[in-house]
Design an enzyme around this catalytic site. Structure first.
Site, PDB file in Angstrom:
ATOM      1  N   TRP A   1       0.828  -1.216   0.000  1.00 41.09           N
ATOM      2  CA  TRP A   1       0.000   0.000   0.000  1.00 41.09           C
ATOM      3  C   TRP A   1       0.859   1.261   0.000  1.00 41.09           C
ATOM      4  O   TRP A   1       0.386   2.349  -0.275  1.00 41.09           O
ATOM      5  CB  TRP A   1      -0.944  -0.007   1.219  1.00 41.09           C
ATOM      6  CG  TRP A   1      -0.264   0.161   2.553  1.00 41.09           C
ATOM      7  CD1 TRP A   1       0.781  -0.559   3.022  1.00 41.09           C
ATOM      8  CD2 TRP A   1      -0.568   1.122   3.580  1.00 41.09           C
ATOM      9  NE1 TRP A   1       1.148  -0.136   4.279  1.00 41.09           N
ATOM     10  CE2 TRP A   1       0.332   0.901   4.660  1.00 41.09           C
ATOM     11  CE3 TRP A   1      -1.520   2.132   3.713  1.00 41.09           C
ATOM     12  CZ2 TRP A   1       0.319   1.652   5.830  1.00 41.09           C
ATOM     13  CZ3 TRP A   1      -1.532   2.879   4.891  1.00 41.09           C
ATOM     14  CH2 TRP A   1      -0.622   2.644   5.918  1.00 41.09           C
ATOM     15  N   ASP A   2       2.143   1.105   0.289  1.00 42.05           N
ATOM     16  CA  ASP A   2       3.095   2.218   0.276  1.00 42.05           C
ATOM     17  C   ASP A   2       2.972   3.025  -1.015  1.00 42.05           C
ATOM     18  O   ASP A   2       3.075   4.251  -1.018  1.00 42.05           O
ATOM     19  CB  ASP A   2       4.537   1.692   0.341  1.00 42.05           C
ATOM     20  CG  ASP A   2       4.828   0.786   1.523  1.00 42.05           C
ATOM     21  OD1 ASP A   2       3.919   0.080   1.965  1.00 42.05           O
ATOM     22  OD2 ASP A   2       5.978   0.778   1.997  1.00 42.05           O
TER      23      ASP A   2
ATOM     24  N   GLU B   1       0.964  -2.299  13.029  1.00 41.31           N
ATOM     25  CA  GLU B   1       0.893  -3.761  12.944  1.00 41.31           C
ATOM     26  C   GLU B   1       1.118  -4.462  14.278  1.00 41.31           C
ATOM     27  O   GLU B   1       1.000  -5.684  14.361  1.00 41.31           O
ATOM     28  CB  GLU B   1       1.930  -4.237  11.925  1.00 41.31           C
ATOM     29  CG  GLU B   1       1.604  -3.740  10.526  1.00 41.31           C
ATOM     30  CD  GLU B   1       2.731  -3.954   9.530  1.00 41.31           C
ATOM     31  OE1 GLU B   1       3.889  -4.012   9.951  1.00 41.31           O
ATOM     32  OE2 GLU B   1       2.425  -4.045   8.331  1.00 41.31           O
TER      33      GLU B   1
ATOM     34  N   LYS C   1       3.479   0.841  16.318  1.00 45.20           N
ATOM     35  CA  LYS C   1       4.617   0.762  15.405  1.00 45.20           C
ATOM     36  C   LYS C   1       4.695   2.036  14.557  1.00 45.20           C
ATOM     37  O   LYS C   1       5.746   2.599  14.326  1.00 45.20           O
ATOM     38  CB  LYS C   1       4.438  -0.446  14.487  1.00 45.20           C
ATOM     39  CG  LYS C   1       5.540  -0.587  13.464  1.00 45.20           C
ATOM     40  CD  LYS C   1       5.335  -1.826  12.626  1.00 45.20           C
ATOM     41  CE  LYS C   1       6.499  -2.053  11.689  1.00 45.20           C
ATOM     42  NZ  LYS C   1       6.312  -3.233  10.855  1.00 45.20           N
ATOM     43  N   GLN C   2       3.540   2.463  14.044  1.00 44.08           N
ATOM     44  CA  GLN C   2       3.540   3.573  13.087  1.00 44.08           C
ATOM     45  C   GLN C   2       2.211   4.315  13.141  1.00 44.08           C
ATOM     46  O   GLN C   2       1.258   3.852  13.775  1.00 44.08           O
ATOM     47  CB  GLN C   2       3.790   3.045  11.676  1.00 44.08           C
ATOM     48  CG  GLN C   2       2.706   2.136  11.138  1.00 44.08           C
ATOM     49  CD  GLN C   2       3.169   1.368   9.900  1.00 44.08           C
ATOM     50  OE1 GLN C   2       3.879   0.377  10.020  1.00 44.08           O
ATOM     51  NE2 GLN C   2       2.762   1.807   8.726  1.00 44.08           N
TER      52      GLN C   2
HETATM   53  O1  IFM Z   1       3.726  -1.364   4.148  1.00 39.37           O
HETATM   54  C1  IFM Z   1       4.660  -1.301   5.167  1.00 39.37           C
HETATM   55  C2  IFM Z   1       3.964  -1.553   6.475  1.00 39.37           C
HETATM   56  O2  IFM Z   1       2.976  -0.594   6.712  1.00 39.37           O
HETATM   57  C3  IFM Z   1       4.953  -1.548   7.608  1.00 39.37           C
HETATM   58  N1  IFM Z   1       5.972  -2.523   7.375  1.00 39.37           N
HETATM   59  C4  IFM Z   1       6.693  -2.314   6.131  1.00 39.37           C
HETATM   60  C5  IFM Z   1       5.745  -2.314   4.953  1.00 39.37           C
HETATM   61  C6  IFM Z   1       6.518  -2.039   3.662  1.00 39.37           C
HETATM   62  O3  IFM Z   1       7.086  -0.771   3.679  1.00 39.37           O
END
Ligand code: IFM
Length: 711
Positions: free
Chosen positions: A318-319, A460, A561-562
């Site tokens: 999805w990046d 995640e 995580k993010q």
């Molecule tokens: O798409 C990302 C995910 O959100 C976090 N881990 C790495 C992936 C690839 O960049």
């Protein structure tokens, strides 16, 4: 406005930097990416000519992208001594990149007895000839010396889950060296041809997996011995690979290549008056995005680690749609359309995946390879302590991925006004994504709203949660857009369309608490232990431990995580008042590890929306310098994840344009809210394309001016 004339370089040599510099000095042209490694490096030092969209699976291993044989290989001996990094320490070493022209440079001086031997090289992945890499390798000595240069093809490539060739045939015909390799799974033929122009006559030798021209000569002092080669790379899949020239004139090819980069930079360069460091970092990010953008040939997109190797299986995440897409949309909409086409073409794969789990519609791959095949496994991480595969839920529970396609599609329609993409399969993709979310809806008896259960959000570390704010907001967006864009489209009945509308209205999207203004990331999140990121770090037994999953240090805490709620607010800023956005920024940012390179830019964007460019700036720089500076995360459990980070690069552009300059699209026209320039920025300036028109965007402290330009 073109004034970009930037060369970056690293002087000195350290073995510890090899992987970082391999990423930092990457060159590429969308067809292939070439890691920034020295010509003499062999597989253990990770050189790679990574091919876009070519995948293979070695028996029992993960399916991943394929690295072509290394046609750039050169190794020099002087007076019998092998001159190779890292074993022979150099007196001087410099690696450089001319960002303006996509030229990789290297200068190394070794001392052999009393003799100084200098190697200078330059190479580029031609933007004009996507199958060609050109390299110039120049040797000089300061005293007479016996030199031997081996130059040719090394077919023993670096693989993470390989090898990928069931057969390798090394031959020479009419002076052209050739490696013809067949992949294991699908029998794709990868061919590398090397044509050389040398000042002396060479003999052809085969040594192990190498096919070389060996040039032996007595070198005179202060003479430059110039060896040029054209490396042609193609596969049996390429329709345009017939009759490719095997030897190009170096200067002429370079002129055509740099002319392509000039055109790219005319559209892309960003000027930041008052902050040279930020200006360089952002243009460096833009450089990388252009090295990996699919501009020609087949159905291709951009993998999460660009074309820097096989990390994350060379797969597309999805990046691309949520982080990189905007940059291409505003500077090269043809590339943006290609990215959409990849998703449209891989719709059958996404529908198959949805069916596999019993859902309707399209569930896009978490790690997408050709045909939409999901390369993500159920056990995608290895436990550092036991070496056992860990059950992860990336593949089956990150359902937000499908909405990313719709978000990109709608941005494309808004910015380009080109609706042909809907007729070319975009409407079908939209319909199937809406069907997917519709089929995920849950409604308890006695409640009048829908929920989405058992998902993993962008963060995640928390698995199998209910009503993740980001996921539900993106699902609602998808349902709304389908209801709107598929009106009067025969592929969707009125009944189904109204069903989407009703679902969108009734879908629960966690709302700000009336007292605190906080949005709960998912049901029950606020009841988790409120530990700090530092506390969690202190609980680690091994620095490579995975923080999520059943036993992860973050799983039972509020540490993310993010960006998750922040990503939702960043993508839908119009939904919430500034004070709500601010309260959530202040709550979630300290609770975020930023363990993914996708995180910082989302918080930076949100910081701009709350009028805090001072909060945004360090996070923006973190994104823009992700590959420029060393220190990126290399391990996820026991899985190697080192590579480039194009999502961070695209995210940095998004922060500069949507955030600092306040750019948005209103009624099909570019518009701007109050700019949020960081301290010291006198002026931010860049070009955009919108609905076929070119605009110059100039942001100063007071306002952002958007001027239409004559093209
Ligand atoms: O798409 C990302 C995910 O959100 C976090 N881990 C790495 C992936 C690839 O960049």
């Amino acid at each position: 406005m073109i004034h970009l004339n930037r060369k970056i370089s690293d002087v000195g040599f350290s073995k510890d930097n090899i992987d970082h510099l391999g990423n930092k000095y990457l060159i590429g042209n969308g067809y292939m990416g070439i890691r920034g490694t020295a010509e003499e490096y062999t597989a253990e030092l990770h050189p790679a000519i990574n091919l876009s969209g070519v995948y293979d699976r070695a028996p029992g291993k993960w399916r991943e992208s394929v690295n072509a044989p290394n046609g750039l290989y050169c190794l020099l001996h002087a007076d019998g001594e092998r001159l190779a990094l890292p074993e022979k320490e150099p007196r001087f070493h410099e690696q450089s990149l001319d960002l303006a022209a996509g030229l990789h440079g290297r200068r190394t001086l070794w001392r052999v007895g009393e003799t100084g031997v200098t190697v200078e090289s330059e190479r580029f992945a031609s933007m004009a000839d996507p199958h060609a890499i050109l390299q110039r390798y120049v040797v000089s000595v300061d005293r007479e010396a016996e030199l031997t240069l081996d130059s040719g093809i090394d077919s023993e490539v670096w693989d993470i889950n390989g090898g990928h060739f069931s057969s390798v045939s090394l031959t020479e015909r009419e002076g052209i060296l050739s490696a013809e390799c067949r992949t294991i799974e699908q029998g794709i033929v990868v061919t590398v041809l090397v044509g050389e122009k040398a000042p002396v006559v060479g003999e052809t030798v085969k040594e192990g997996g190498k096919l070389l021209k060996r040039y032996r000569f007595r070198a005179e002092p202060l003479v430059s011995y110039v060896f040029e080669k054209t490396v042609t790379v193609c596969t049996s899949r390429d329709e345009d690979a017939v009759g490719l020239p095997t030897m190009l004139d170096y200067e002429e090819a370079k002129r055509r290549h740099t002319a392509c980069w000039d055109r790219i930079w005319y559209r892309s360069e960003v000027q930041i008056e008052g902050d040279d460091e930020a200006e360089l970092a952002l243009n460096y990010s833009i450089y990388h995005l252009n090295c990996i953008a699919p501009r020609s040939g087949g159905v291709r997109s951009i993998p999460a680690r660009g074309l820097s190797g096989q990390v994350y299986k060379g797969a597309i995440f999805w990046d691309t749609e949520m982080f990189m897409f905007d940059y291409f949309l505003f500077t090269d909409p043809d590339v943006a359309k290609r990215l959409l086409r990849y998703r449209i073409t891989t719709l059958p794969g996404a529908m198959e995946k949805a069916a596999e789990y019993g859902w309707r519609g399209a569930f896009y791959a978490w790690e997408s390879q050709e045909g939409g095949l999901d390369a993500c496994t159920d056990y995608n991480i290895t436990d550092v302590f036991t070496g056992r595969p860990v059950r992860t839920y990336f593949r089956d529970k990150q359902v937000h991925v499908s909405a990313a396609m719709v978000y990109a599609l709608v941005r494309y329609l808004e910015v380009t006004g080109d609706r042909s993409v809907l007729r070319e399969g975009g409407n079908r993709m939209l319909l199937e994504c809406a069907r997917f979310y519709h089929s995920l809806l849950v409604r308890y008896v006695g409640r009048d709203f829908y929920e989405i259960h058992d998902v993993v959000g962008p963060d995640e570390y928390h698995e199998r949660v209910n009503n993740n704010a980001y996921t539900n907001r993106m699902a609602r967006f998808t349902l709304e857009q389908a209801a709107c864009l598929l009106r009067d489209d025969p592929i969707c009945t009125e009944e189904e369309r109204l069903g989407f509308l009703e679902a969108a209205k009734r879908l629960k999207v966690p709302q700000p608490d009336p007292e605190t203004g906080l949005i709960e990331q998912f049901d029950g999140y606020f009841r988790l232990e409120d530990a700090s990121v530092e506390t969690l770090r202190s609980r680690l037994i091994d620095p490579r431990e995975y923080w999520g999953g059943a036993d992860g240090v973050a799983s039972h805490t509020q540490v993310n995580k993010q960006a998750d709620v922040a990503a939702m607010l960043g993508m839908f800023p119009e939904d919430y008042p500034t004070d709500v956005m601010e309260k959530n920024w202040l709550y979630y940012e300290p609770r975020t590890e930023h363990g993914s390179s996708l995180s910082a830019c989302m918080f930076a964007l949100l910081a701009c929306y709350i009028g805090r460019p001072d909060y945004a700036y360090p996070l923006f720089m973190k994104s823009a310098q992700q590959d420029y500076l060393p220190g990126s995360k290399l391990w996820l459990g026991l899985i190697f994840i080192g590579g480039t980070h194009p999502a961070a690069a695209g995210g940095a552009w998004m922060v500069a344009s949507r955030g600092f300059a306040g750019l948005s699209i209103r009624n099909g026209c570019p518009a701007a809210s109050k700019p949020q320039l960081p301290e010291g920025w006198a002026r931010l300036r860049f070009r955009i394309l919108c609905r076929g028109k070119s605009y110059l965007v100039t942001a100063t402290a007071e306002k952002t001016l958007i001027e239409e330009e004559q093209t």
